[in-house]
Design a protein around this motif. Sequence first.
Motif, PDB file in Angstrom:
ATOM      1  N   MET A  61       0.773  -1.190  -0.126  1.00 18.67           N
ATOM      2  CA  MET A  61      -0.051   0.125   0.042  1.00 18.67           C
ATOM      3  C   MET A  61       0.799   1.229  -0.085  1.00 18.67           C
ATOM      4  O   MET A  61       1.932   1.493   0.362  1.00 18.67           O
ATOM      5  CB  MET A  61      -0.952  -0.100   1.154  1.00 18.67           C
ATOM      6  N   VAL A  62       0.227   2.334  -0.421  1.00 27.44           N
ATOM      7  CA  VAL A  62       0.870   3.513  -0.614  1.00 27.44           C
ATOM      8  C   VAL A  62      -0.010   4.619   0.165  1.00 27.44           C
ATOM      9  O   VAL A  62      -1.186   4.809  -0.153  1.00 27.44           O
ATOM     10  CB  VAL A  62       1.406   4.201  -2.109  1.00 27.44           C
ATOM     11  N   VAL A  63       0.441   5.225   1.218  1.00 24.83           N
ATOM     12  CA  VAL A  63      -0.173   6.132   2.107  1.00 24.83           C
ATOM     13  C   VAL A  63       0.143   7.344   1.994  1.00 24.83           C
ATOM     14  O   VAL A  63       1.465   7.665   2.183  1.00 24.83           O
ATOM     15  CB  VAL A  63      -0.256   5.445   3.630  1.00 24.83           C
ATOM     16  N   ASP A  64      -0.743   8.229   1.702  1.00 24.00           N
ATOM     17  CA  ASP A  64      -0.490   9.841   1.847  1.00 24.00           C
ATOM     18  C   ASP A  64      -0.423  10.002   3.577  1.00 24.00           C
ATOM     19  O   ASP A  64      -1.302   9.764   4.320  1.00 24.00           O
ATOM     20  CB  ASP A  64      -1.712  10.527   1.401  1.00 24.00           C
ATOM     21  N   PRO A  65       0.707  10.402   3.854  1.00 30.70           N
ATOM     22  CA  PRO A  65       0.968  10.565   5.426  1.00 30.70           C
ATOM     23  C   PRO A  65       0.585  11.811   6.016  1.00 30.70           C
ATOM     24  O   PRO A  65       0.093  12.131   7.097  1.00 30.70           O
ATOM     25  CB  PRO A  65       2.614  10.952   5.555  1.00 30.70           C
ATOM     26  N   THR A  66      -0.480  12.652   5.124  1.00 32.14           N
ATOM     27  CA  THR A  66      -1.106  13.981   5.652  1.00 32.14           C
ATOM     28  C   THR A  66      -2.590  13.833   5.701  1.00 32.14           C
ATOM     29  O   THR A  66      -3.281  14.044   6.381  1.00 32.14           O
ATOM     30  CB  THR A  66      -0.799  15.041   4.659  1.00 32.14           C
ATOM     31  N   SER A  67      -3.039  13.064   4.459  1.00 31.51           N
ATOM     32  CA  SER A  67      -4.483  12.886   4.561  1.00 31.51           C
ATOM     33  C   SER A  67      -4.826  11.472   4.786  1.00 31.51           C
ATOM     34  O   SER A  67      -6.001  11.374   4.971  1.00 31.51           O
ATOM     35  CB  SER A  67      -4.868  13.262   2.948  1.00 31.51           C
ATOM     36  N   TYR A  68      -4.080  10.624   4.696  1.00 24.02           N
ATOM     37  CA  TYR A  68      -4.348   9.151   5.045  1.00 24.02           C
ATOM     38  C   TYR A  68      -4.974   8.621   3.957  1.00 24.02           C
ATOM     39  O   TYR A  68      -5.798   7.474   3.971  1.00 24.02           O
ATOM     40  CB  TYR A  68      -4.735   8.939   6.497  1.00 24.02           C
ATOM     41  N   ASP A  69      -5.018   9.062   2.700  1.00 17.86           N
ATOM     42  CA  ASP A  69      -5.363   8.497   1.603  1.00 17.86           C
ATOM     43  C   ASP A  69      -4.647   7.147   1.234  1.00 17.86           C
ATOM     44  O   ASP A  69      -3.448   7.139   1.282  1.00 17.86           O
ATOM     45  CB  ASP A  69      -5.497   9.184   0.562  1.00 17.86           C
ATOM     46  N   VAL A  70      -5.014   6.114   0.935  1.00 15.50           N
ATOM     47  CA  VAL A  70      -4.474   5.118   0.704  1.00 15.50           C
ATOM     48  C   VAL A  70      -4.818   4.110  -0.590  1.00 15.50           C
ATOM     49  O   VAL A  70      -5.906   4.152  -1.047  1.00 15.50           O
ATOM     50  CB  VAL A  70      -4.460   3.863   1.762  1.00 15.50           C
TER      51      VAL A  70
END
Length: 335
Positions: A61-70
């Motif tokens: 998985m690839v997670v946006d560390p700001t928005s937590y979109d994954v």
Amino acid sequence: MHPKSFEKMQLKLSGLFALVLAVLTVSCTRESSNTVQIRDYAEQYAADRLAIDEFLDTHYMVVDPTSYDVDFYKIPDGGTQVSIKDQTEYPLKDTLINEDGITYKVDFIKFREGTQKRPTQVDSVHVAYKGLTLDLSTFDQAESPVWFLLESVISGWSHMLPNFKSGTYTSTPGQPLNFQNYGAGILFLPSGLGYYNGITGTIGSYQPLIFSFKLVEMQYRDHDRDGILSKDERAFPITNWSNNPTDYDTDSDGIPNYRDIDDDNDYYYTKNERLAGTFVSPVSGANVNYYYPLFGAATDDPATPWDESKGIPDCNGDYTTPTRTPRHLNKNCHE
């Protein structure tokens, strides 16, 4: 429709489609094409468990560390990406849920717990989310938060969302609310905690599901409008309460306290038995009702029952004994 399949189909999709789905769901029959023959829960759970484990082993998985979109991707042959199961930045956790005679293991990832209020299974939640099947097909999503009653969604949500808390938000005129510090995570649900044999939208029967979500806000509910939050009428034993009703039903009338307008079956409404009196509002000058608060303290003072540190007296007017039973739970006491 099989009763259990009806129960499993209650995670409503947003917008107009949700209303259409609700009508179809209620009107379908046992022979409806919206369900298929029900399977043994244990056998289906074993199959779901294998499928979920394979997904966790073969995808990253690839997670946006700001928005937590994954986003999820399959690890290609020879790829060096770390699987969801083995990555350590956002550790995979699991918990056990008992339902339908099965002990389900539910894998989940907690990006952030949240900082404010924790919902219970009888409350409302304001959630942005995305739902996927294991082949990574998106079957539903809400980029902007929508409200759900946790009693009305699939059981996987009602069991797991209370592991998270809501967050904070700021408001700017003319701009959408800006949510911060909310709970965010991922759920990997076996079909027994989802729609099971129901066919809902693009979801086939017996499909394990993946949900990424953000719990931005929640609202505690009072189903019977007696002034006691439903969460507090479900959680027994409660501090300073001597009784421990079976199934949270004090009078054993088949109606749980959080839905019962007369908890002790004495023909007096609970909300009236909690009424302490009236006082003159310093703001409006009008008479205002005040109520005994739910929880008491060792320093209860009957002269100031509106004080939130005080408690509901028993039949003898006892505010101070920690094991007293509040009068609204004693059918021999209703004055």
